[in-house]
Design a protein around this motif. Structure first.
Motif, PDB file in Angstrom:
ATOM      1  N   TRP A 131       0.816  -1.038  -0.259  1.00 41.81           N
ATOM      2  CA  TRP A 131      -0.038  -0.021  -0.006  1.00 41.81           C
ATOM      3  C   TRP A 131       0.677   1.492   0.182  1.00 41.81           C
ATOM      4  O   TRP A 131       0.502   2.187   0.708  1.00 41.81           O
ATOM      5  N   PRO A 132       1.824   1.336  -0.937  1.00 36.98           N
ATOM      6  CA  PRO A 132       2.719   2.826  -0.828  1.00 36.98           C
ATOM      7  C   PRO A 132       1.726   3.760  -1.285  1.00 36.98           C
ATOM      8  O   PRO A 132       0.922   3.625  -2.185  1.00 36.98           O
ATOM      9  N   GLY A 133       2.003   5.012  -0.782  1.00 40.80           N
ATOM     10  CA  GLY A 133       1.223   6.091  -1.122  1.00 40.80           C
ATOM     11  C   GLY A 133      -0.132   6.256  -0.698  1.00 40.80           C
ATOM     12  O   GLY A 133      -0.786   7.281  -0.823  1.00 40.80           O
ATOM     13  N   VAL A 134      -0.845   5.297   0.088  1.00 42.34           N
ATOM     14  CA  VAL A 134      -2.190   5.347   0.504  1.00 42.34           C
ATOM     15  C   VAL A 134      -2.320   6.208   1.513  1.00 42.34           C
ATOM     16  O   VAL A 134      -1.375   6.290   2.532  1.00 42.34           O
ATOM     17  N   TRP A 135      -3.538   7.022   1.648  1.00 42.76           N
ATOM     18  CA  TRP A 135      -3.770   7.490   2.917  1.00 42.76           C
ATOM     19  C   TRP A 135      -4.282   6.713   3.890  1.00 42.76           C
ATOM     20  O   TRP A 135      -5.263   5.944   3.655  1.00 42.76           O
ATOM     21  N   THR A 136      -3.960   6.921   5.305  1.00 45.56           N
ATOM     22  CA  THR A 136      -4.445   6.063   6.231  1.00 45.56           C
ATOM     23  C   THR A 136      -4.571   7.071   7.701  1.00 45.56           C
ATOM     24  O   THR A 136      -4.233   8.061   7.669  1.00 45.56           O
ATOM     25  N   ASN A 137      -5.077   6.133   8.514  1.00 47.06           N
ATOM     26  CA  ASN A 137      -4.969   6.828   9.832  1.00 47.06           C
ATOM     27  C   ASN A 137      -3.568   7.331  10.529  1.00 47.06           C
ATOM     28  O   ASN A 137      -2.636   6.859   9.803  1.00 47.06           O
ATOM     29  N   SER A 138      -3.460   7.520  11.629  1.00 48.72           N
ATOM     30  CA  SER A 138      -2.222   8.178  11.899  1.00 48.72           C
ATOM     31  C   SER A 138      -0.991   7.273  11.971  1.00 48.72           C
ATOM     32  O   SER A 138       0.151   7.657  11.511  1.00 48.72           O
ATOM     33  N   PHE A 139      -1.037   6.133  12.275  1.00 46.22           N
ATOM     34  CA  PHE A 139       0.221   5.189  12.468  1.00 46.22           C
ATOM     35  C   PHE A 139      -0.121   3.944  12.976  1.00 46.22           C
ATOM     36  O   PHE A 139      -0.992   3.569  13.627  1.00 46.22           O
ATOM     37  N   CYS A 140       0.601   2.893  12.535  1.00 52.73           N
ATOM     38  CA  CYS A 140       0.387   1.642  13.021  1.00 52.73           C
ATOM     39  C   CYS A 140       1.811   0.639  13.006  1.00 52.73           C
ATOM     40  O   CYS A 140       2.769   1.450  12.746  1.00 52.73           O
ATOM     41  N   GLY A 141       1.817  -0.346  13.852  1.00 55.27           N
ATOM     42  CA  GLY A 141       2.984  -0.934  13.639  1.00 55.27           C
ATOM     43  C   GLY A 141       2.759  -2.370  14.575  1.00 55.27           C
ATOM     44  O   GLY A 141       1.543  -2.768  14.804  1.00 55.27           O
ATOM     45  N   HIS A 142       3.895  -2.694  15.164  1.00 54.23           N
ATOM     46  CA  HIS A 142       3.779  -4.217  15.713  1.00 54.23           C
ATOM     47  C   HIS A 142       4.599  -4.247  16.838  1.00 54.23           C
ATOM     48  O   HIS A 142       5.756  -3.868  17.041  1.00 54.23           O
ATOM     49  N   PRO A 143       4.008  -4.847  18.004  1.00 51.92           N
ATOM     50  CA  PRO A 143       4.852  -5.035  19.171  1.00 51.92           C
ATOM     51  C   PRO A 143       5.782  -5.905  19.118  1.00 51.92           C
ATOM     52  O   PRO A 143       5.505  -7.106  18.339  1.00 51.92           O
ATOM     53  N   ARG A 144       6.804  -5.805  19.792  1.00 56.01           N
ATOM     54  CA  ARG A 144       7.862  -6.864  20.316  1.00 56.01           C
ATOM     55  C   ARG A 144       7.485  -7.955  20.921  1.00 56.01           C
ATOM     56  O   ARG A 144       6.431  -7.634  21.946  1.00 56.01           O
ATOM     57  N   PRO A 145       8.226  -9.088  21.300  1.00 56.06           N
ATOM     58  CA  PRO A 145       7.503 -10.109  22.265  1.00 56.06           C
ATOM     59  C   PRO A 145       7.927  -9.483  23.618  1.00 56.06           C
ATOM     60  O   PRO A 145       8.967  -8.620  23.757  1.00 56.06           O
ATOM     61  N   ASP A 146       6.890  -9.605  24.480  1.00 52.78           N
ATOM     62  CA  ASP A 146       7.095  -8.890  25.913  1.00 52.78           C
ATOM     63  C   ASP A 146       7.027  -7.370  25.943  1.00 52.78           C
ATOM     64  O   ASP A 146       7.203  -6.953  26.909  1.00 52.78           O
ATOM     65  N   GLU A 147       6.544  -6.836  24.593  1.00 50.01           N
ATOM     66  CA  GLU A 147       6.372  -5.498  24.644  1.00 50.01           C
ATOM     67  C   GLU A 147       4.755  -5.139  25.008  1.00 50.01           C
ATOM     68  O   GLU A 147       4.077  -5.619  24.347  1.00 50.01           O
ATOM     69  N   ALA A 148       4.530  -4.170  25.941  1.00 50.14           N
ATOM     70  CA  ALA A 148       3.157  -3.814  26.120  1.00 50.14           C
ATOM     71  C   ALA A 148       2.740  -2.884  24.956  1.00 50.14           C
ATOM     72  O   ALA A 148       3.435  -2.290  24.274  1.00 50.14           O
ATOM     73  N   LEU A 149       1.461  -3.133  24.470  1.00 52.48           N
ATOM     74  CA  LEU A 149       1.009  -2.434  23.277  1.00 52.48           C
ATOM     75  C   LEU A 149       1.083  -1.201  23.365  1.00 52.48           C
ATOM     76  O   LEU A 149       1.267  -0.422  22.338  1.00 52.48           O
ATOM     77  N   VAL A 150       0.952  -0.681  24.730  1.00 54.78           N
ATOM     78  CA  VAL A 150       0.706   0.758  24.897  1.00 54.78           C
ATOM     79  C   VAL A 150       2.292   1.490  24.641  1.00 54.78           C
ATOM     80  O   VAL A 150       2.544   2.565  24.169  1.00 54.78           O
ATOM     81  N   ASP A 151       3.254   0.587  25.167  1.00 55.50           N
ATOM     82  CA  ASP A 151       4.849   1.017  24.681  1.00 55.50           C
ATOM     83  C   ASP A 151       5.052   0.780  23.280  1.00 55.50           C
ATOM     84  O   ASP A 151       5.761   1.695  22.983  1.00 55.50           O
TER      85      ASP A 151
END
Length: 216
Positions: free
Chosen positions: A62-82
Motif C-alpha cells: 500500500w505505498p502512497g495510500v492515505w490512512t490513519n495516524s500510524f500503526c506497527g507491531h509490538p515486539r515479544p514481551d512489549e506492552a501494546l501501549v509501549d
C-alpha cells in the motif's frame, strides 16, 4: 533497533489469537502472511482533529495510500501501549499521551494490488499529542490534520482512496456507534487495555525468505 536486526521480531498468533512464535518483522508480510499481532492508532491534537498520514512511496505494501495516524507491531514481551509510544517517536517524531483502547478486538485481512497480504489481530487505540509531527521519510510521505466529520465524509465519498484497515476500523466504529470515543479529554488518564503485555511465545519456524519485506 535498526531494520534488519535479528531481534526485531513480530509475534505470530494461532487461530485463537494466542502467541504461537515469532518472525522477523521485515520478512513476515508476503503472499501468504501468517496471522500476527499489530496495533493501529488514531492521534488527536488539542482541537480534536485526527492526524491522517500518507504512507511513504517506498513501502512494499500500500505505498502512497492515505490512512490513519500510524500503526506497527509490538515486539515479544512489549506492552501494546509501549509499542504505540515507540512508533509515535520513530515514525512521527513526537510523544503521544492519553493512550486509550478504541477497538480492542479489531482484526482484519487485506490484499494490496501487488498481492501482499495483511493478516493481523490489530487492537486500535486513540491518543493525543501536543507536538507537531516530524515524520520519518521512510514511513510517511505526507500528513494532514482533519476534522472527524470531514474524515467520515471522505470515507463515504471515496473509500477506495483510503487504506483497507482504516475503512474496516471506521465500519467497526459505525457498528459500535463509537465515533464519540475519538474525543480525548485533556485530563483523561492513560488507559491500558486487557492483555496489554504480549507473553514471550515459543520460537517457531519463520516464514519463507521468499516473502516480501514490509512493516506495513
Amino acid at each position: 533497533m535498526p531494520a534488519g536486526d535479528p531481534r526485531d521480531l513480530v509475534v505470530l498468533l494461532d487461530a485463537r489469537r494466542r502467541p504461537a512464535g515469532t518472525a522477523p518483522r521485515e520478512a513476515v508480510h508476503g503472499l501468504d502472511t501468517p496471522l500476527h499481532l499489530a496495533f493501529s492508532c488514531w492521534l488527536l491534537d488539542a482541537d480534536g482533529r485526527v492526524l491522517m498520514t500518507r504512507r511513504a512511496l517506498g513501502k512494499r505494501s500500500w505505498p502512497g495510500v492515505w490512512t490513519n495516524s500510524f500503526c506497527g507491531h509490538p515486539r515479544p514481551d512489549e506492552a501494546l501501549v509501549d509499542a504505540v509510544r515507540r512508533h509515535g517517536r520513530a515514525e512521527l517524531g513526537l510523544e503521544v499521551e492519553a493512550i486509550t483502547a478504541l477497538l480492542p478486538d479489531f482484526a482484519y485481512r487485506a490484499v494490496d494490488a501487488s498481492g501482499v497480504v495483511e493478516n493481523e489481530f490489530c487492537p486500535v487505540f486513540v491518543a493525543r499529542t501536543t507536538h507537531q509531527p516530524e515524520p520519518h521519510p521512510d514511513e510517511v510521505a505526507e500528513l494532514a490534520w482533519v476534522e472527524v466529520d470531514d474524515l467520515r465524509t471522505a470515507l463515504a465519498a471515496a473509500p477506495w482512496a483510503l487504506s483497507p484497515w482504516l475503512r474496516d476500523q471506521a465500519a467497526a466504529l459505525d457498528t459500535a456507534q463509537a465515533w464519540s470515543r475519538l474525543a480525548v479529554d485533556a485530563d483523561r488518564t492513560e488507559t491500558h487495555p486487557p492483555d496489554a503485555v504480549v507473553p514471550n511465545p515459543r520460537p517457531r519456524t519463520s516464514p519463507s525468505p521468499a516473502t516480501q519485506e514490509s512493516d506495513r
